[in-house]
Design a protein around this motif. Structure first.
Motif, PDB file in Angstrom:
ATOM      1  N   GLU A 146      -5.510 -18.825  12.518  1.00  0.00           N
ATOM      2  CA  GLU A 146      -6.029 -20.092  13.036  1.00  0.00           C
ATOM      3  C   GLU A 146      -5.720 -21.266  12.113  1.00  0.00           C
ATOM      4  OE1 GLU A 146     -10.027 -20.090  14.570  1.00  0.00           O
ATOM      5  OE2 GLU A 146     -10.045 -17.897  14.726  1.00  0.00           O
ATOM      6  N   TRP A 147      -5.453 -20.990  10.815  1.00  0.00           N
ATOM      7  CA  TRP A 147      -5.189 -22.098   9.900  1.00  0.00           C
ATOM      8  C   TRP A 147      -3.902 -21.923   9.083  1.00  0.00           C
ATOM      9  CZ3 TRP A 147      -4.722 -20.517   4.905  1.00  0.00           C
ATOM     10  CH2 TRP A 147      -5.382 -19.338   4.519  1.00  0.00           C
ATOM     11  N   ASP A 148      -3.421 -20.698   8.911  1.00  0.00           N
ATOM     12  CA  ASP A 148      -2.265 -20.456   8.047  1.00  0.00           C
ATOM     13  C   ASP A 148      -0.974 -20.675   8.826  1.00  0.00           C
ATOM     14  OD1 ASP A 148      -0.482 -19.733   6.148  1.00  0.00           O
ATOM     15  OD2 ASP A 148      -1.214 -17.689   5.865  1.00  0.00           O
ATOM     16  N   ILE A 149      -0.326 -21.799   8.571  1.00  0.00           N
ATOM     17  CA  ILE A 149       0.903 -22.146   9.278  1.00  0.00           C
ATOM     18  C   ILE A 149       2.020 -21.163   8.954  1.00  0.00           C
ATOM     19  CG2 ILE A 149       2.651 -23.952   9.544  1.00  0.00           C
ATOM     20  CD1 ILE A 149       0.460 -25.968   8.802  1.00  0.00           C
ATOM     21  N   LEU A 150       2.061 -20.701   7.714  1.00  0.00           N
ATOM     22  CA  LEU A 150       3.184 -19.870   7.281  1.00  0.00           C
ATOM     23  C   LEU A 150       3.150 -18.472   7.881  1.00  0.00           C
ATOM     24  CD1 LEU A 150       3.357 -20.927   3.543  1.00  0.00           C
ATOM     25  CD2 LEU A 150       4.634 -21.809   5.482  1.00  0.00           C
ATOM     26  N   SER A 151       2.009 -18.067   8.429  1.00  0.00           N
ATOM     27  CA  SER A 151       1.960 -16.751   9.069  1.00  0.00           C
ATOM     28  C   SER A 151       2.651 -16.758  10.431  1.00  0.00           C
ATOM     29  CB  SER A 151       0.504 -16.299   9.230  1.00  0.00           C
ATOM     30  OG  SER A 151      -0.189 -17.156  10.120  1.00  0.00           O
ATOM     31  N   ASN A 152       2.941 -17.965  10.947  1.00  0.00           N
ATOM     32  CA  ASN A 152       3.671 -18.097  12.209  1.00  0.00           C
ATOM     33  C   ASN A 152       3.030 -17.310  13.353  1.00  0.00           C
ATOM     34  OD1 ASN A 152       5.658 -19.894  11.384  1.00  0.00           O
ATOM     35  ND2 ASN A 152       6.989 -18.258  10.622  1.00  0.00           N
ATOM     36  N   GLY A 153       1.726 -17.241  13.345  1.00  0.00           N
ATOM     37  CA  GLY A 153       1.033 -16.565  14.434  1.00  0.00           C
ATOM     38  C   GLY A 153       1.091 -15.058  14.373  1.00  0.00           C
ATOM     39  N   GLY A 154       1.629 -14.493  13.291  1.00  0.00           N
ATOM     40  CA  GLY A 154       1.703 -13.042  13.171  1.00  0.00           C
ATOM     41  C   GLY A 154       0.347 -12.421  12.877  1.00  0.00           C
ATOM     42  N   ALA A 155       0.194 -11.169  13.241  1.00  0.00           N
ATOM     43  CA  ALA A 155      -1.050 -10.450  12.969  1.00  0.00           C
ATOM     44  C   ALA A 155      -1.141 -10.131  11.486  1.00  0.00           C
ATOM     45  CB  ALA A 155      -1.098  -9.164  13.790  1.00  0.00           C
ATOM     46  N   VAL A 156      -2.349 -10.244  10.930  1.00  0.00           N
ATOM     47  CA  VAL A 156      -2.579 -10.002   9.511  1.00  0.00           C
ATOM     48  C   VAL A 156      -3.372  -8.714   9.351  1.00  0.00           C
ATOM     49  CG1 VAL A 156      -3.562 -10.908   7.377  1.00  0.00           C
ATOM     50  CG2 VAL A 156      -2.547 -12.475   9.042  1.00  0.00           C
ATOM     51  N   GLN A 157      -2.876  -7.821   8.515  1.00  0.00           N
ATOM     52  CA  GLN A 157      -3.504  -6.515   8.313  1.00  0.00           C
ATOM     53  C   GLN A 157      -3.837  -6.340   6.833  1.00  0.00           C
ATOM     54  OE1 GLN A 157      -0.893  -3.271   9.184  1.00  0.00           O
ATOM     55  NE2 GLN A 157      -2.344  -1.679   8.543  1.00  0.00           N
ATOM     56  N   GLU A 158      -5.053  -5.864   6.539  1.00  0.00           N
ATOM     57  CA  GLU A 158      -5.457  -5.596   5.161  1.00  0.00           C
ATOM     58  C   GLU A 158      -4.939  -4.224   4.743  1.00  0.00           C
ATOM     59  OE1 GLU A 158      -9.405  -6.523   2.636  1.00  0.00           O
ATOM     60  OE2 GLU A 158      -9.669  -4.928   4.112  1.00  0.00           O
ATOM     61  N   MET A 159      -4.070  -4.221   3.713  1.00  0.00           N
ATOM     62  CA  MET A 159      -3.477  -2.969   3.242  1.00  0.00           C
ATOM     63  C   MET A 159      -4.261  -2.345   2.099  1.00  0.00           C
ATOM     64  SD  MET A 159       0.523  -4.057   3.190  1.00  0.00           S
ATOM     65  CE  MET A 159       0.998  -2.408   2.656  1.00  0.00           C
ATOM     66  N   ALA A 160      -4.991  -3.161   1.345  1.00  0.00           N
ATOM     67  CA  ALA A 160      -5.781  -2.656   0.217  1.00  0.00           C
ATOM     68  C   ALA A 160      -6.986  -3.560   0.026  1.00  0.00           C
ATOM     69  CB  ALA A 160      -4.942  -2.602  -1.057  1.00  0.00           C
ATOM     70  N   HIS A 161      -8.071  -2.976  -0.470  1.00  0.00           N
ATOM     71  CA  HIS A 161      -9.324  -3.714  -0.618  1.00  0.00           C
ATOM     72  C   HIS A 161     -10.039  -3.196  -1.865  1.00  0.00           C
ATOM     73  CE1 HIS A 161     -13.021  -5.804   0.844  1.00  0.00           C
ATOM     74  NE2 HIS A 161     -13.619  -4.826   0.167  1.00  0.00           N
ATOM     75  N   ILE A 162     -10.376  -4.112  -2.805  1.00  0.00           N
ATOM     76  CA  ILE A 162     -11.127  -3.762  -4.011  1.00  0.00           C
ATOM     77  C   ILE A 162     -12.388  -4.611  -4.043  1.00  0.00           C
ATOM     78  CG2 ILE A 162     -11.115  -3.644  -6.526  1.00  0.00           C
ATOM     79  CD1 ILE A 162      -8.096  -3.462  -6.444  1.00  0.00           C
ATOM     80  N   ALA A 163     -13.544  -3.983  -3.988  1.00  0.00           N
ATOM     81  CA  ALA A 163     -14.817  -4.698  -4.031  1.00  0.00           C
ATOM     82  C   ALA A 163     -15.113  -5.141  -5.453  1.00  0.00           C
ATOM     83  CB  ALA A 163     -15.941  -3.806  -3.518  1.00  0.00           C
ATOM     84  N   ASN A 164     -15.654  -6.360  -5.586  1.00  0.00           N
ATOM     85  CA  ASN A 164     -15.981  -6.917  -6.899  1.00  0.00           C
ATOM     86  C   ASN A 164     -17.459  -7.258  -6.999  1.00  0.00           C
ATOM     87  OD1 ASN A 164     -13.541  -6.812  -8.247  1.00  0.00           O
ATOM     88  ND2 ASN A 164     -12.818  -8.747  -7.401  1.00  0.00           N
ATOM     89  N   GLY A 165     -18.326  -6.333  -6.700  1.00  0.00           N
ATOM     90  CA  GLY A 165     -19.749  -6.596  -6.813  1.00  0.00           C
ATOM     91  C   GLY A 165     -20.488  -6.326  -5.522  1.00  0.00           C
ATOM     92  N   GLN A 166     -21.775  -6.671  -5.535  1.00  0.00           N
ATOM     93  CA  GLN A 166     -22.643  -6.371  -4.401  1.00  0.00           C
ATOM     94  C   GLN A 166     -22.379  -7.273  -3.206  1.00  0.00           C
ATOM     95  OE1 GLN A 166     -26.654  -6.565  -5.897  1.00  0.00           O
ATOM     96  NE2 GLN A 166     -26.381  -4.832  -7.292  1.00  0.00           N
TER      97      GLN A 166
END
Length: 730
Positions: A576-596
């Motif tokens: 909705e805001w990132d022009i450079l993504s050119n409307g492509g789908a964004v997928q989270e490949m890795a996730h590291i939690a940093n606290g509660q």
């Protein structure tokens, strides 16, 4: 990365109607080092160099050619005679007197550099001797007789023991001198230590192998990256010998005041009408602490605040962070844009920072180009008290070296640290400054005047969040809630280090630091004007080489900060805001939690391009939030380089150009928890981009590139407004 074909195609489409004329390159004229002709050089040169001159001339600027020729001649002959000076003056089109003064100043400069180098070598040698002293002592205490196994007779090591006693006597005299000064103010001398040992070096936090919090040398981040000069942080030199006794006296008095400010209640601290904070009673303060750095300057405002929190970190580690400028400026990278230690007057005694004294400069920031930074020249003093509580206090030294351009001075400020069970610490933070804030933009006036922008609450909130981040980084096992391509602890640690460097780089480049030269562009989009600046990246493995254009703007949204934070960090709403993504789908490949807090995490995102002919893009992102503000910071990363990081490789060689958002409450909410407030009150949002506009560092910046980046940031602002507050759209 931003310099990929995909990015350039996007920018080319946006800049079709933009002029391609060039902006002449900005180049600072090289200032002539010659003095006025009537001045005398203090180097102690020969009599022939000290020719009198009654006529004063104005300063001259030498050309690059003239400087290069004189530099080359200086290498061959640093003391030219009259004939040689006249020959040079004819060749270079200068007066002989100009040539003479240039060589005088050059010799003085070289002499100063040599002395500094020698001082550094002497300090290094002194440290080695202290370490050797410690080893001798341990050998003495553990030595055994080879025949009977008992302790060695005293006479067998009398030579080593003699040297140890001499060293201890010298150190004891130093402590006694400081103790005598302290006795004048505290009423009793400092504790004498019969067995002195060299101070321990700062122990790096576990996250980084190269020292510091994550191993990043954060001492002078903003200046190193953006090439400023002539500012307070860089211009102040270390204290003179005459200043040092006064500095020690001021530090001891400041420590006494900090303890009182942290522990006293009414009438010194009054509860605010809404019951959410303590307000300093200035009249009672003057009565309680008559000594100090003098009355408040005309036109300055007082900001005083006190906060207490419990953090998940050992008290000894906290003291080390505060007393090591690299760790301190890294942990508080959102507040400290630059910092450096000018001189260490005392390293402490008994093997720790008890009694340590450091003269420092620092530049404190709000993450927006619309709020001037606050520069300070101060002494930091650390002391362990009889009840086991540690205290670290800062107090300005501006009275020793008045600077008419100084806009801020710190009255005794700092924190008390109490040990708690299970590795926790209770921290009471006092922040007390006097400041001229007339340069603050109207958007941020209310936030700054309320004390929340630079106050104690922001310091303790940042500290608590960073302690949680470090605890997460030091986890021995990968939590089950983390998903994606991270399969080992080394890869997790490397990714966190890379994200930390990304955050530091973003924070150091988004504020109105004196190290930056911003140019304002008229955006014409309803947002505030866009500020841009350029820098050259050369021989820096952490950044792509070439011309980098930075652009930033700040504006107000009638939306609570928590809602803005959740929207920007969510990969599902990125299109909705990132022009450079050119409307492509964004997928989270890795996730590291940093606290509660669920929003505090590091993510690796993949943008799946809607156009099958274009390659996919990887994005490293860190989002973090506390009760005073939040960040969403990201950078495109090379796929090959990221694979090395995920396998535990060194992240320092991954080139990054971070962009992102800083979100602050607008200061209108008088209750609740600030950034987490979901009721009334809006947000102050700063949007900042860094774009590689040309891979050649010698290239000239075109108007087309500036216009393209201006359009990019303006379009991003419009998309965010349309998604979060459509009522603002025409």
């Amino acid at each position: 990365m931003f310099q990929s074909n995909q990015f350039h195609n996007t920018l080319d489409n946006m800049a079709q109607n933009t002029s391609n004329s060039d902006i002449p390159p900005n180049r600072d004229d090289e200032l002539d080092s010659a003095n006025k002709s009537g001045s005398e050089n203090q180097e102690g040169a020969s009599g022939e160099d000290q020719e009198p001159s009654a006529k004063k001339k104005r300063y001259h600027r030498h050309t690059q050619h003239q400087i290069q020729e004189m530099e080359a001649f200086f290498k061959e002959c640093p003391h030219p005679d009259d004939k040689q000076r006249k020959e040079l003056s004819r060749e270079l089109g200068l007066e002989p007197l100009q040539v003479k003064f240039w060589f005088q100043n050059k010799r003085t400069q070289m002499k100063t550099q040599t002395e500094r180098h020698e001082n550094t070598q002497l300090r290094t040698e002194n440290d080695k001797l202290r370490a050797e002293n410690m080893r001798y002592r341990e050998a003495l205490s553990n030595a055994q007789c080879p025949n009977c196994g008992g302790p060695t007779a005293m006479g067998e090591m009398s030579f080593d023991e003699h040297h140890l006693r001499l060293e201890n006597a010298r150190l004891r005299e130093e402590i006694d001198r400081i103790s005598g000064i302290a006795a004048k103010y505290v009423g009793k001398p400092m504790v004498n230590y019969p067995n002195l040992s060299p101070s321990l070096p700062p122990r790096p936090l576990e996250l980084g192998a190269n020292g510091g919090f994550g191993g990043h040398p954060a001492g002078i981040r903003g200046g190193d990256m953006y090439g400023g000069g002539g500012d307070l942080v860089r211009s102040i030199s270390g204290p003179t010998e005459a200043d040092k006794p006064l500095i020690i006296e001021l530090a001891v008095a400041a420590m006494e005041e900090l303890i009182g400010m942290a522990q006293m209640g009414e009438p010194l601290w009054l509860t605010s009408p809404d019951g959410t904070k303590f307000v300093l009673n200035e009249d009672e303060y003057i009565r309680s602490f008559p000594r100090g750095i003098g009355p408040k300057p005309n036109g300055f405002k007082c900001e005083a605040s006190r906060e207490t929190t419990v953090v998940i970190m050992n008290h000894v580690n906290l003291v080390e962070i505060l007393m090591d400028v690299n760790q301190w400026s890294t942990v508080f990278s959102g507040i400290v844009s630059r910092a450096m230690t000018l001189e260490v007057l005392s390293t402490g005694v008994a093997g720790n920072y008890n009694g340590a004294l450091q003269v420092m400069t620092a530049e404190l920031q709000v993450p927006s180009p619309l709020v001037p930074t606050r520069e300070s020249y101060f002494v930091r003093y650390c002391k362990q008290h009889v009840d086991g509580t540690w205290a670290v206090v800062d107090v300005s030294l501006d009275n020793l070296r008045p600077n008419p351009s100084a806009r801020c001075r710190r009255r005794p400020s700092g924190c008390l640290i109490q040990e708690m069970p299970n590795g926790y610490s209770r921290v009471t933070w006092v922040e007390h400054v006097e400041v001229d804030d007339r340069g603050v933009h109207n958007l941020y006036k209310q936030l700054v005047s309320s004390g929340h922008a630079f106050g104690a609450k922001r310091w303790v909130a940042t500290l608590g969040r960073q302690c949680e981040r470090l605890a997460s980084a030091m986890a021995t096992n990968i939590p089950t809630g983390e998903v994606g391509v991270i399969t080992n602890r080394e890869g997790r640690k490397s990714m966190l280090k890379l994200a930390e460097r990304m955050v530091i780089s973003f924070c150091a480049g988004v504020s109105a630091s004196t190290a930056h030269t911003w140019t304002t562009l008229q955006s014409g989009t309803g947002a505030d004007d866009v500020r841009v600046m350029t820098r050259k990246s050369v021989d820096d493995p952490g950044r792509p080489p070439g011309i980098v254009l930075s652009a930033a703007t700040s504006f107000w949204l009638p939306v609570p900060p928590r809602r803005v934070f959740d929207f920007l960090r969510d990969e599902n709403s990125r299109s909705e805001w990132d022009i450079l993504s050119n409307g492509g789908a964004v997928q989270e490949m890795a996730h590291i939690a940093n606290g509660q807090e669920t929003g505090n995490c590091v993510s690796l995102l993949r943008v799946n391009s809607a156009n099958s002919s274009q390659s996919n893009m990887l994005i490293l992102q860190e989002s973090c939030m506390d009760s005073t503000g939040s960040f969403v910071i990201y950078a495109p990363v090379d796929i090959v380089a990221m694979n090395v990081v995920l396998n535990g490789g060194d992240p320092e060689y991954v080139a990054l150009l971070p962009s992102g958002f800083a979100i602050l409450p607008d200061g209108t909410t008088t209750h609740g928890s600030g950034i987490g407030e979901t009721g009334p009150g809006g947000s102050l949002l700063t949007v900042a981009f860094q774009i590689l506009v040309d891979s050649a560092p010698t290239a000239r910046l075109s108007l087309g590139s500036v216009a393209t980046v201006n359009n990019l940031i303006a379009c991003t602002v419009e998309r965010i407004k349309a998604s979060l507050s459509p009522e603002l759209q025409d």
